[in-house]
Design a protein around this motif. Structure first.
Motif, short mmCIF file in Angstrom:
data_model
loop_
_atom_site.label_atom_id
_atom_site.label_comp_id
_atom_site.label_asym_id
_atom_site.label_seq_id
_atom_site.Cartn_x
_atom_site.Cartn_y
_atom_site.Cartn_z
N ASP A 1 0.79 -1.22 0.00
CA ASP A 1 0.00 0.00 0.00
C ASP A 1 0.83 1.28 0.00
OD1 ASP A 1 -2.38 -1.39 0.01
OD2 ASP A 1 -2.60 -1.36 2.18
N TRP A 2 2.15 1.19 -0.06
CA TRP A 2 2.98 2.39 -0.03
C TRP A 2 4.29 2.18 -0.78
CZ3 TRP A 2 7.74 1.94 2.35
CH2 TRP A 2 7.90 0.85 3.20
N SER A 3 4.92 3.29 -1.14
CA SER A 3 6.24 3.23 -1.76
C SER A 3 7.10 4.35 -1.17
CB SER A 3 6.16 3.38 -3.28
OG SER A 3 5.76 4.68 -3.63
N LEU A 4 8.40 4.12 -1.13
CA LEU A 4 9.37 5.09 -0.63
C LEU A 4 10.47 5.19 -1.68
CD1 LEU A 4 10.16 6.89 1.81
CD2 LEU A 4 11.46 4.93 2.66
N VAL A 5 10.67 6.38 -2.24
CA VAL A 5 11.62 6.58 -3.34
C VAL A 5 12.62 7.66 -2.95
CG1 VAL A 5 11.85 7.23 -5.77
CG2 VAL A 5 9.84 5.96 -5.02
N ASP A 6 13.90 7.41 -3.20
CA ASP A 6 14.96 8.37 -2.90
C ASP A 6 15.08 9.36 -4.07
OD1 ASP A 6 17.24 9.76 -2.22
OD2 ASP A 6 18.45 7.99 -1.81
N LEU A 7 14.80 10.63 -3.79
CA LEU A 7 14.89 11.68 -4.81
C LEU A 7 16.08 12.61 -4.59
CD1 LEU A 7 11.12 12.80 -4.79
CD2 LEU A 7 12.22 11.14 -6.31
N SER A 8 16.95 12.25 -3.67
CA SER A 8 18.04 13.13 -3.24
C SER A 8 18.88 13.67 -4.39
CB SER A 8 18.96 12.41 -2.26
OG SER A 8 18.22 11.94 -1.16
N SER A 9 19.27 12.85 -5.32
CA SER A 9 20.14 13.30 -6.42
C SER A 9 19.40 14.11 -7.46
CB SER A 9 20.79 12.09 -7.10
OG SER A 9 21.63 11.44 -6.19
N GLY A 10 18.10 14.06 -7.46
CA GLY A 10 17.32 14.75 -8.48
C GLY A 10 16.77 16.09 -8.06
N ALA A 11 17.03 16.52 -6.82
CA ALA A 11 16.45 17.77 -6.32
C ALA A 11 17.53 18.81 -6.05
CB ALA A 11 15.66 17.50 -5.05
N CYS A 12 17.18 20.06 -6.25
CA CYS A 12 18.06 21.19 -5.93
C CYS A 12 17.23 22.21 -5.15
CB CYS A 12 18.60 21.82 -7.20
SG CYS A 12 19.69 23.21 -6.86
N THR A 13 17.81 22.74 -4.07
CA THR A 13 17.07 23.66 -3.21
C THR A 13 17.82 24.97 -3.05
OG1 THR A 13 16.11 21.80 -2.01
CG2 THR A 13 16.06 23.93 -0.90
N PHE A 14 17.05 26.06 -3.06
CA PHE A 14 17.58 27.40 -2.81
C PHE A 14 16.98 27.92 -1.52
CE2 PHE A 14 18.01 26.75 -7.30
CZ PHE A 14 19.20 27.38 -7.63
N ALA A 15 17.82 28.49 -0.66
CA ALA A 15 17.36 29.13 0.57
C ALA A 15 17.15 30.60 0.26
CB ALA A 15 18.40 28.96 1.67
N ILE A 16 15.98 31.11 0.60
CA ILE A 16 15.63 32.51 0.37
C ILE A 16 15.30 33.12 1.72
CG2 ILE A 16 14.03 34.08 -0.78
CD1 ILE A 16 13.71 31.87 -2.94
N ASP A 17 15.97 34.20 2.05
CA ASP A 17 15.81 34.81 3.36
C ASP A 17 15.83 36.33 3.22
OD1 ASP A 17 15.68 35.33 6.06
OD2 ASP A 17 17.65 34.50 6.53
N GLY A 18 15.09 37.00 4.06
CA GLY A 18 15.12 38.45 4.11
C GLY A 18 13.74 39.05 4.12
N SER A 19 13.70 40.33 4.42
CA SER A 19 12.42 41.02 4.54
C SER A 19 11.67 41.10 3.21
CB SER A 19 12.63 42.42 5.12
OG SER A 19 13.50 43.16 4.31
N ALA A 20 12.36 40.95 2.09
CA ALA A 20 11.72 41.01 0.78
C ALA A 20 11.48 39.62 0.19
CB ALA A 20 12.57 41.85 -0.17
#
Length: 184
Positions: free
Chosen positions: A97-116
């Motif tokens: 009834d479930w699956s678990l897939v590793d997406l680590s190598s396929g994802a890219c993340t940007f951190a956005i911070d600040g009042s704007a």
């Protein structure tokens, strides 16, 4: 690495925006077809069930983002990588009834911070970024700069993570550099 500093918004007022490409980290996608609410799946070390409201985020390591009915992302720290074996505890859920897939190598993340940060995000998406709509520990899947993306509001209302498929990373980095020009 893309970073932006501070710039004058109006006389005497300062606004800041910082955009930084993050290190690789663990990203696992958990999907279930079990109709129970909540399903019989839990993280092995967590006493609480998985969040079931779409857009909800459970803090911890890994963080658990509910991105759709019966669908979650488990996001670990850059140094840690949760192993699929032993990550989940089955409370009556059947393995088919479930699956678990590793997406680590396929994802890219940007951190956005600040009042704007909310203003910057509004440039790329039609989402309502008001804190009442996308507040702390909330996430949303959307189109951002014409590509599929996941946006998460972190522990403070001006810190976000923007995740896309790794193949779009260079495009998004360029788009963000252009979009932050007004805050230079």
């Amino acid at each position: 690495m893309l970073e932006r500093g501070t710039a004058a918004a109006t006389a005497g007022e300062r606004t800041a925006i910082s955009v930084m490409r993050m290190e690789r980290r663990s990203v696992m996608r958990l999907k279930t077809w079990d109709a129970r609410d909540p399903p019989g799946l839990r993280l092995a070390d967590a006493p609480a069930p998985l969040p079931v409201g779409v857009g909800m985020v459970a803090a911890g390591d890994p963080r658990v983002l509910c991105i759709g009915p019966g669908e979650w992302l488990l996001i670990g720290t850059p140094s840690g990588r949760p192993a699929p074996a032993g990550l989940l505890r089955l409370d009556g859920a059947k393995t088919e009834d479930w699956s678990l897939v590793d997406l680590s190598s396929g994802a890219c993340t940007f951190a956005i911070d600040g009042s704007a940060s909310r203003d910057l995000l509004s440039k790329g998406s039609g989402l309502d970024f008001h804190p009442a709509q996308l507040g702390t520990r909330r996430c949303a899947r959307t189109r951002f700069a014409q590509i599929e993306a996941l946006i998460e509001c972190l522990d403070d209302e001006r810190r976000f993570e923007l995740s896309v498929a790794r193949s779009y990373a260079a495009y998004l980095e360029s788009w963000l550099a252009n979009a932050t020009e007004e805050w230079r």
